[in-house]
Scaffold this active site. Structure first.
Site, PDB file in Angstrom:
ATOM      1  N   LYS A 151       0.740  -1.166  -0.023  1.00 63.05           N
ATOM      2  CA  LYS A 151      -0.010  -0.086  -0.026  1.00 63.05           C
ATOM      3  C   LYS A 151       0.949   1.284   0.079  1.00 63.05           C
ATOM      4  CE  LYS A 151      -3.565   2.917   0.584  1.00 63.05           C
ATOM      5  NZ  LYS A 151      -4.198   3.314  -0.408  1.00 63.05           N
ATOM      6  N   SER A 152       0.522   2.093  -0.796  1.00 63.24           N
ATOM      7  CA  SER A 152       1.297   3.399  -0.754  1.00 63.24           C
ATOM      8  C   SER A 152       1.312   4.005   0.635  1.00 63.24           C
ATOM      9  CB  SER A 152       0.795   4.520  -1.712  1.00 63.24           C
ATOM     10  OG  SER A 152       0.530   4.039  -3.202  1.00 63.24           O
ATOM     11  N   LEU A 171      -5.491   7.247   1.725  1.00 65.37           N
ATOM     12  CA  LEU A 171      -4.236   6.792   1.865  1.00 65.37           C
ATOM     13  C   LEU A 171      -4.087   6.236   3.304  1.00 65.37           C
ATOM     14  CD1 LEU A 171      -1.530   6.795   0.483  1.00 65.37           C
ATOM     15  CD2 LEU A 171      -1.159   9.178   0.791  1.00 65.37           C
ATOM     16  N   CYS A 202      -2.313   9.954  -6.556  1.00 65.23           N
ATOM     17  CA  CYS A 202      -3.632   9.536  -5.376  1.00 65.23           C
ATOM     18  C   CYS A 202      -4.471  10.800  -5.624  1.00 65.23           C
ATOM     19  CB  CYS A 202      -2.865   9.536  -3.942  1.00 65.23           C
ATOM     20  SG  CYS A 202      -4.439   9.466  -2.838  1.00 65.23           S
ATOM     21  N   ASN A 251      -3.464   4.637 -12.520  1.00 61.87           N
ATOM     22  CA  ASN A 251      -4.182   4.473 -11.000  1.00 61.87           C
ATOM     23  C   ASN A 251      -5.749   4.741 -11.447  1.00 61.87           C
ATOM     24  OD1 ASN A 251      -4.760   5.036  -8.420  1.00 61.87           O
ATOM     25  ND2 ASN A 251      -3.053   6.132  -8.110  1.00 61.87           N
TER      26      ASN A 251
HETATM   27  O1  ERO Z   1      -7.434   6.737  -1.449  1.00 63.40           O
HETATM   28  C1  ERO Z   1      -6.126   5.903  -1.626  1.00 63.40           C
HETATM   29  O2  ERO Z   1      -5.562   5.741  -0.832  1.00 63.40           O
HETATM   30  C2  ERO Z   1      -5.971   6.004  -3.242  1.00 63.40           C
HETATM   31  N1  ERO Z   1      -6.951   5.537  -4.235  1.00 63.40           N
HETATM   32  C3  ERO Z   1      -6.507   5.184  -5.130  1.00 63.40           C
HETATM   33  O3  ERO Z   1      -7.289   4.823  -5.903  1.00 63.40           O
HETATM   34  N2  ERO Z   1      -5.375   5.205  -5.771  1.00 63.40           N
HETATM   35  C4  ERO Z   1      -4.504   5.926  -4.961  1.00 63.40           C
HETATM   36  O4  ERO Z   1      -3.484   6.011  -5.337  1.00 63.40           O
HETATM   37  C5  ERO Z   1      -4.679   6.148  -3.451  1.00 63.40           C
HETATM   38  C6  ERO Z   1      -3.647   6.610  -2.691  1.00 63.40           C
HETATM   39  C7  ERO Z   1      -2.438   6.909  -2.775  1.00 63.40           C
END
Ligand code: ERO
Length: 314
Positions: free
Chosen positions: A48-49, A76, A133, A196
């Site tokens: 996860k980012s 995020l 994001c 994305n």
């Molecule tokens: O809301 C998020 O955590 C998220 N949702 C996405 O569709 N793409 C993202 O890159 C991301 C958060 C970095």
């Protein structure tokens, strides 16, 4: 899988047993989920980012399955960099697949700090810098600001000695494809992941005349079948514009045919998000089998035999 077909690929110089992996954000936030991916039929996995510190993210409900797709405004939520560094350190010798660290700082400064810290960890081999994001209130997607993207990448590649790929938002205009390609050509990007979620979409429940997720009055990133044609266009365009740079396809992969189409457009690897959320890691077995069957029917033994070979009409 038939014995003649192989889904092996290379990404950023790493030889991987399969061209399938998860999309960051899905099934990769905590150790349990990540371990599930380590045991799944994937060639790589991405975390996860993350940000420097852990975040709880946006209020619930923040993800909804919609017919043939998904909408999310997670905001995020993540356990912070140290958590993912530790997971990758622990798991590096256990399984024959690469774990990619995804980072998404909320500012240039935070991204550079994340890269600096990740640089100290020997177990980190590959990083995915998320420039896209769509769900942080008040924070635009870096990938839609070409100047900001260039400034960030210039400093990122100064600081980091690791291989760094980027995750891009979808583009819709030829000038924008070219602008981003011009920026990316200035740096040794390890790979480019397209795309994305399509940001700030709106899904409506007609019965109760309401939005389906709580944050941002229902606006969220769209995933699934709806975004496949956009994702394919982005994969194809960056494959054509960025000669020799590995492309990772993401968007609307529900079955083996969808994966085949991404590879035909030029993807070396494909990421699966919405389908993984809905089906769990077993989807990788199903999609691997379906992709192998298509390859067998068409007489392809490896993905390199058709990668990027989409035909134009004369
Ligand atoms: O809301 C998020 O955590 C998220 N949702 C996405 O569709 N793409 C993202 O890159 C991301 C958060 C970095």
């Amino acid at each position: 899988m038939s014995s003649n077909q192989t889904l092996k690929t290379t990404l950023a110089g790493f030889h991987l047993g399969s061209c399938l992996m998860n999309a960051s954000g899905v099934h990769c936030t905590d150790e349990n989920e990540l371990s599930g991916l380590l045991n799944a039929n994937v060639g790589a996995l991405v975390t996860k980012s993350c940000t420097l510190e852990s975040r709880t993210g946006n209020p619930l409900p923040r993800y909804a399955n919609i017919p043939n797709g998904s909408i999310n405004s997670m905001g995020l939520p993540n356990h912070g960099l140290a958590y993912y560094l530790e997971f990758i350190e622990k798991s590096q010798y256990l399984h024959n697949k690469i774990a990619i660290l995804s980072i998404a700082g909320l500012s240039k400064k935070e991204n550079l700090e994340l890269l600096k810290n990740a640089d100290k960890a020997d177990s980190i081999k590959l990083i995915e810098l998320n420039l896209s994001c769509p769900n942080i209130p008040g924070k635009p997607q870096t990938g839609y600001d070409f100047e900001a993207s260039e400034k960030l990448l210039a400093e990122a590649f100064e600081i980091s000695t690791k291989s760094v790929g980027v995750k891009l938002p979808p583009y819709f205009d030829m000038v924008h494809f070219e602008s981003m390609a011009t920026v990316l050509k200035k740096f040794p990007v390890a790979y480019v992941c397209c795309v994305n979620s399509i940001g700030n979409a709106l899904w409506i429940n007609v019965e109760n005349e309401s939005v389906v997720i709580k944050p941002k009055n229902g606006f969220g990133g769209l995933g699934g079948m709806y975004i496949k044609p956009t994702a394919l266009a982005n994969v194809r365009m960056f494959y054509s514009l960025l000669d020799g740079v590995d492309i990772v396809g993401c968007g609307g992969i529900q079955n083996g045919q969808d994966a085949f189409e991404h590879i035909l457009c030029g993807a070396s690897m494909v990421q699966i998000g919405t389908t993984l959320w809905q089906e769990g890691p077993a989807c990788f077995d199903r999609i691997s089998n379906e992709l192998s069957t298509i390859m067998q029917q068409k007489g392809y033994a490896t993905i390199d035999e058709f990668k990027g070979k989409l035909k134009s009409m004369n």
